[in-house]
Write an enzyme that holds these catalytic residues in place. Structure first.
Site, mmCIF file in Angstrom:
data_model
loop_
_atom_site.group_PDB
_atom_site.id
_atom_site.type_symbol
_atom_site.label_atom_id
_atom_site.label_comp_id
_atom_site.label_asym_id
_atom_site.label_seq_id
_atom_site.Cartn_x
_atom_site.Cartn_y
_atom_site.Cartn_z
ATOM 1 N N ASP A 13 0.806 -1.220 0.000
ATOM 2 C CA ASP A 13 0.000 0.000 0.000
ATOM 3 C C ASP A 13 0.844 1.277 0.000
ATOM 4 O O ASP A 13 0.660 2.155 0.850
ATOM 5 C CB ASP A 13 -0.931 0.023 1.221
ATOM 6 N N GLU A 186 -11.312 0.877 -3.491
ATOM 7 C CA GLU A 186 -10.664 1.265 -2.236
ATOM 8 C C GLU A 186 -9.416 2.076 -2.560
ATOM 9 O O GLU A 186 -9.178 2.470 -3.701
ATOM 10 C CB GLU A 186 -10.308 0.003 -1.432
#
Length: 544
Positions: A13, A186
Site C-alpha cells: 500500500d 478502495e
C-alpha cells in the site's frame, strides 16, 4: 534504472511523496509495531529505511487485535512546512463488520516528533488527505457496507472536508465515486492537474485481479468519469508475469515534471503461486495522454526495469535494506550480512519490530550489556504480549542466524528463532526443557492454527552454554540448523514448506490475510515466571 520491486518483502500500500528533492514512501505495517514504515530516496532508485511515525501506544495501541489488523494503507502528504500522515487502525475484520478507525498525525520534520492522533471517522478504511489549491483540505476514504443484501461491501469513495482549525471533519459527506466495472473500490488518492481533479483508486481486490484505476472531474465532489484506458495498471491478464497483484497506486511528480507511480505487487513461487515475501512496492513511469495518466510504454503491465529520473544514478548515503532477487541458488553469495544487530548500543535496529505493542519491560539492553535480554511472555499464538523482535524476509534466498543463551527449567519456557507469518502460521526452532532428557532443541509447526512437533521431542543438547540457531530459505523451502560451537552446523528436521507463510495460503479459509514472512528472535514463558533468554546478535544474509 529503477529495478522493481524497489522495496522487496512486506511493503504494501505505498503512499509516495516528494518534498523538494527528497522522496518518501509510507507503507502499511498491520500488526507490527512501531506503525507505518517510511523509506527515503533521493532518486527513486536507492531507498533507505528512515523510521516509523507511530512509536507510542497513545498513537497506536494494537493489543488484542487479530492477525492482519492494525495499520492499513497510510497516506503521507505535505503542506506549508508540515507533514501529514493519515492511517487506519483496524480493530476487527472477520465476518460482516470491519471496525476501522481513521486518524491523523502531523510533524514539522519527517523524523518527528509526530503529534498525538486526531480521530477522524470510522466509516471505512484507506483514508487519504488532499490539500486543495485554495487551502482547504479534504479526506477521502472507502465506505464499508456490512449489509449482506447490499450490492457490494465496498460502497464507494466518500469525500468530506477537514478543518485544521477545529481538528475534525466538517460539513456534508458525499460519495463521489462508486467505482468502475472492476469493483472492490478502495485506496483513494486525489490529485489536481491542469484543471482536473483526478481520483486514483485500487480496484479488483488485493489479490491476482488487483488494479489501479483513474477517474477525473472538473469539481472535487464530482461527477467523476472513468478513464478510457481502465485499468491504468494491472497484471490480472498476464498470469506468468513476474510482478503479480499490481495495484493500489499513488502518483509523484519530479522537480523536472516527470511523473511516476508507486504501487504494490507480489512475486509468486511454486505451483500454488504463493507469495512468501508478501505484497511489495514497485515504481512505474507515467506519461499524460489527452489529460489522462498512462504507463510510459502505453500498456497496463508493470515493468521490472523503469527509466529513472535524471538524478537516478546518484546513490543515497546508505543502501541498508536494498536487496535483489532473481539469481540461481548456486550463484548466491552469503558473504557479508545484509542486516546485523549486535545489541551493543542503547537501541536496536529499525529493521526489528515487535508485535502490536512495544516490548517495554519484556526486553532489556542493560541487564546484560552487549546482549538483548528477552523476558519470557505469552506464546507465539497470542494477540497480546509477546516477547519477539522480527525483521522482514526480503529475498527468496535468505540465511538468518542468532546466538542465544537460555537455561529453561520446565517445558513451558522456550526461546529461539522463528520463521513467522502470523499467530496461525509459523515454524519455531527453540530451546526448551524435557523432563526426561533435560535441555533440548525442538521445532513447532503451526499450520492454520494446528500445532504439531515435526521432530517430536527433538534433540538433546548440553545443559549449559550458548546455542547458535540458523534458518536458510530457498524460495519454496526452508531449513533449520544449529551449532554448539558457532561453526559446525547440523540440520535439524526435514525441509519445511515456506509457502504456508503467505497471504495466498490463507485463501483456503475464506478469510484474507495481508502480511508477509518474518524471521524473529523470541522468548516465551507460559508459566508466567518471565524466564529470560539472552541474544548476543542476529544476522540476516540476503541476495544483494
Amino acid at each position: 534504472m529503477i529495478q522493481n520491486p524497489v522495496l522487496s518483502g512486506f511493503h504494501p500500500d505505498p503512499s509516495i511523496l516528494r518534498v523538494e528533492d527528497d522522496y518518501y514512501i509510507a507503507t502499511s505495517t498491520f500488526e507490527w509495531f512501531p506503525g507505518v514504515q517510511i523509506n527515503h530516496s533521493k532518486d527513486l532508485v536507492h531507498w533507505d529505511l528512515l523510521g516509523y511515525p507511530l512509536t507510542r501506544v497513545s498513537q497506536l495501541n494494537m493489543i488484542g487485535e487479530e492477525d492482519s489488523c492494525g495499520v492499513w494503507a497510510p497516506c503521507l502528504s505535505y503542506d506549508k512546512g508540515r507533514f501529514y500522515l493519515i492511517y487506519t487502525d483496524v480493530k476487527s475484520f472477520i465476518g460482516s463488520f470491519k471496525d476501522t478507525h481513521n486518524y491523523l498525525v502531523t510533524a514539522e520534520d519527517i523524523h518527528g516528533p509526530w503529534s498525538e492522533p486526531i480521530y477522524l471517522n470510522s466509516s471505512g478504511f484507506d483514508p487519504s488527505l488532499f490539500h486543495d489549491r485554495d487551502g482547504r483540505k479534504y479526506l477521502v476514504n472507502m465506505v464499508m457496507d456490512h449489509r449482506s443484501y447490499s450490492a457490494s461491501k465496498f460502497a464507494g469513495i466518500v469525500l468530506q472536508e477537514y478543518s485544521e482549525a477545529e481538528r475534525k471533519l466538517v460539513g456534508p459527506k458525499k460519495v463521489i465515486f462508486k467505482g468502475s466495472h472492476l469493483g472492490v473500490t478502495e485506496g483513494p488518492h486525489l490529485y489536481w492537474k491542469d484543471g482536473y481533479y483526478y481520483l486514483m483508486t485500487a480496484e479488483g481486490g488485493t489479490g491476482y485481479h488487483h488494479a489501479v484505476t483513474v477517474a477525473r472531474s472538473r469539481n472535487i465532489d464530482g461527477p467523476y468519469e472513468v478513464a478510457p484506458n481502465t485499468p491504468m495498471l494491472t497484471s490480472r491478464y498476464f498470469p506468468t508475469h513476474e510482478l503479480q497483484k499490481a495495484g493500489h497506486g499513488s502518483l509523484v511528480e519530479t522537480p523536472d515534471h516527470q511523473w511516476y507511480l508507486a504501487h504494490l505487487c507480489s512475486r509468486p513461487v511454486g505451483q500454488e503461486r504463493r507469495c512468501i515475501l508478501g505484497r511489495e512496492t514497485a515504481i512505474q513511469k507515467v506519461k499524460w495522454v489527452e489529460d489522462w495518466p498512462v504507463l510510459e510504454d502505453g500498456t497496463c503491465l508493470p515493468q521490472m526495469e523503469v527509466a529513472a529520473p535524471m538524478a537516478g544514478n546518484q546513490k543515497n548515503n546508505t543502501e541498508e535494506g536494498k536487496v535483489r532477487d532473481g539469481v540461481e541458488a548456486k550463484e548466491i553469495d552469503m558473504s557479508g550480512p545484509w542486516f546485523y544487530e549486535d545489541f551493543d548500543g542503547d537501541t536496536w535496529s529499525l529493521h526489528l519490530q515487535s508485535l502490536r505493542i512495544p516490548l517495554d519491560d519484556r526486553a532489556s539492553l542493560t541487564d546484560r550489556p552487549g546482549w538483548l535480554r528477552l523476558y519470557g511472555a505469552e506464546s507465539l499464538n497470542s494477540h497480546f504480549t509477546q516477547s519477539l523482535l522480527g525483521c522482514r524476509q526480503q529475498s527468496f534466498y535468505m540465511e538468518a542466524e542468532t546466538k542465544v543463551e537460555f537455561q529453561p527449567e520446565n517445558f513451558k519456557q522456550m526461546a529461539g528463532l522463528a520463521y513467522y507469518y502470523n499467530t496461525q502460521c509459523y515454524y519455531y526452532l527453540h530451546i526448551t526443557w524435557d523432563d526426561q532428557f533435560g535441555r533440548i532443541l525442538s521445532i513447532i509447526k503451526n499450520d492454520l492454527g494446528k500445532g504439531s512437533y515435526p521432530i517430536g521431542m527433538g534433540v538433546s543438547i548440553p545443559e549449559k552454554g550458548p546455542v547458535w540457531l540458523k534458518l536458510t530459505t530457498r524460495k519454496e523451502t526452508a531449513q533449520f540448523s544449529y551449532a554448539l560451537d558457532g561453526e559446525n552446523y547440523r540440520e535439524i528436521g526435514e525441509p519445511l514448506d515456506a509457502t504456508i507463510l503467505s497471504d495466498d495460503y490463507f485463501d483456503q479459509t475464506g478469510h484474507g490475510m495481508f502480511t508477509g514472512a518474518f524471521v524473529a528472535i523470541c522468548c516465551q514463558d507460559t508459566s508466567g515466571e518471565r524466564k529470560a533468554a539472552d541474544f548476543d546478535w542476529i544476522r540476516v544474509n540476503m541476495i544483494v
